[in-house]
Design a protein around this motif. Structure first.
Motif, PDB file in Angstrom:
ATOM      1  N   THR A 147       0.855  -1.199   0.000  1.00 34.98           N
ATOM      2  CA  THR A 147       0.000   0.000   0.000  1.00 34.98           C
ATOM      3  C   THR A 147       0.887   1.244   0.000  1.00 34.98           C
TER       4      THR A 147
ATOM      5  N   SER B 128     -12.717   5.026  13.782  1.00 36.03           N
ATOM      6  CA  SER B 128     -12.429   3.660  13.337  1.00 36.03           C
ATOM      7  C   SER B 128     -13.573   3.080  12.512  1.00 36.03           C
TER       8      SER B 128
ATOM      9  N   LEU C 116     -12.052   2.457   8.993  1.00 32.48           N
ATOM     10  CA  LEU C 116     -11.714   1.035   8.942  1.00 32.48           C
ATOM     11  C   LEU C 116     -12.933   0.123   8.876  1.00 32.48           C
TER      12      LEU C 116
ATOM     13  N   LEU D 235      -4.914   5.209  12.599  1.00 31.18           N
ATOM     14  CA  LEU D 235      -5.860   4.366  11.864  1.00 31.18           C
ATOM     15  C   LEU D 235      -5.270   3.905  10.535  1.00 31.18           C
ATOM     16  N   LEU D 236      -4.543   4.782   9.854  1.00 30.92           N
ATOM     17  CA  LEU D 236      -3.889   4.381   8.609  1.00 30.92           C
ATOM     18  C   LEU D 236      -2.794   3.356   8.879  1.00 30.92           C
TER      19      LEU D 236
ATOM     20  N   ARG E  91      -2.952   1.078  11.241  1.00 27.18           N
ATOM     21  CA  ARG E  91      -3.670  -0.179  11.392  1.00 27.18           C
ATOM     22  C   ARG E  91      -4.142  -0.709  10.042  1.00 27.18           C
ATOM     23  N   TYR E  92      -4.507   0.200   9.131  1.00 29.22           N
ATOM     24  CA  TYR E  92      -4.962  -0.210   7.805  1.00 29.22           C
ATOM     25  C   TYR E  92      -3.824  -0.864   7.021  1.00 29.22           C
TER      26      TYR E  92
ATOM     27  N   ARG F 244      -2.575  -4.523   7.724  1.00 29.11           N
ATOM     28  CA  ARG F 244      -3.272  -5.693   7.188  1.00 29.11           C
ATOM     29  C   ARG F 244      -2.447  -6.379   6.108  1.00 29.11           C
TER      30      ARG F 244
END
Length: 301
Positions: free
Chosen positions: A76, A121, A125, A174-175, A177-178, A181
């Motif tokens: 990403t 979130s 997400l 949050l990004l 955590r994204y 993945r």
């Protein structure tokens, strides 16, 4: 960099102490940043800091399995680029907050970022936020309003600066955590350091001012604390579950406030203390609820 589950369980206490050490180092870093940014451009100070951070990330990647090629290979890349730019911009905004408001009040407002992470979130997400966490978020922002009490000096346009920094840091989290993945922690760490260094260079050089020898010594110390702090943070997350040690990150508020009180002569006003206490309590509750949900999901698998 993630330890096996058994190792994580056995080393939770070590992870806690590493997180506490991280907050001490980061608090010292904030104090030095405030000192330097009072007399020099915030962009220049952050640029030099990220030059060293970027070099550290490159060195760490070079000696790791797969080398630089593996660290730079992201699934990403555009999201990694955006999160790196958001982080370095957030640091600039927060340092401005240190200078304009002081360490105590800036950190008191900034502690709302876990609540913002919980609130965002869902739309970012697609995670479900239950009524308990929404209640905690609402209570936490009552605490923010208590800190930003109308008619008091802290309630000014500058009071919104650490709140903006908290929002930016929440989006960054949050990004992170994204991208987790698909990308490993070393990949994200590499992109954070390198993107931040590249993004800040034109702005920092445009505001370049030669420092005094004493302030160069402080700048060197700031760079060392940045490297040491990130290394301690990596080690903390390597030996313990994030949900178990994350609440201890709030101790940075205590340590930074102590520096503000005893080094910079700041004053801890009663509304700031009460508001910060409410925000921290609400934040710890949201982290606890997140851990409960993660444990329930693991048992269901």
């Amino acid at each position: 960099m993630t330890a096996p589950q058994s190792a994580t369980t056995q080393n939770t206490r070590l992870g806690v102490w590493l997180m506490i050490a991280t907050t001490v180092v980061f608090a010292a870093q904030d104090g030095i940043s405030r000192h330097l940014a009072t007399d020099y451009s915030v962009m220049m100070v952050v640029m030099i800091r990220f030059w060293v951070f970027g070099l550290f990330a490159i060195t760490l990647a070079a000696v790791s399995t797969g080398g630089l090629r593996a660290a730079a290979k992201s699934h990403t890349p555009w999201v990694q680029l955006v999160r790196g730019v958001i982080l370095v911009a957030e640091i600039c905004v927060m340092v401005v907050g240190f200078v304009k408001l002081g360490l105590i009040e800036a950190h008191a407002v900034f502690t709302s970022y876990p609540l913002l992470i919980a609130a965002l979130s869902g739309p970012i997400l697609g995670e479900k936020v239950g009524w308990r966490r929404w209640t905690a978020i609402a209570v936490g922002f009552v605490g923010v309003l208590i800190i930003l009490q109308p008619g008091i000096a802290v309630f000014s346009p500058w009071a919104l600066v650490p709140l903006l920094a908290a929002l930016m840091f929440a989006v960054y989290g949050l990004l992170t955590r994204y991208v987790a993945r698909k990308d490993s922690a070393p990949v994200s760490f590499f992109w954070t350091g390198v993107v931040g260094a590249i993004a800040m260079t034109p702005f920092g050089l445009a505001n370049w001012t030669w420092m005094t020898p004493t302030d160069w010594a402080w700048m060197s110390t700031l760079c060392c604390t940045a490297v040491l702090g990130h290394w301690l943070l990596i080690r903390a997350y390597a030996v313990a579950e994030a949900s178990a040690i994350q609440p201890f990150a709030y101790l940075q508020l205590v340590f930074a406030s102590s520096i503000g009180l005893f080094v910079f002569g700041e004053v801890l006003r009663i509304n700031v203390a009460i508001g910060a206490g409410i925000v921290v309590a609400a934040g710890v509750f949201t982290l606890w609820r997140q851990r409960v949900r993660e444990k329930a999901a693991e048992r269901a698998q």
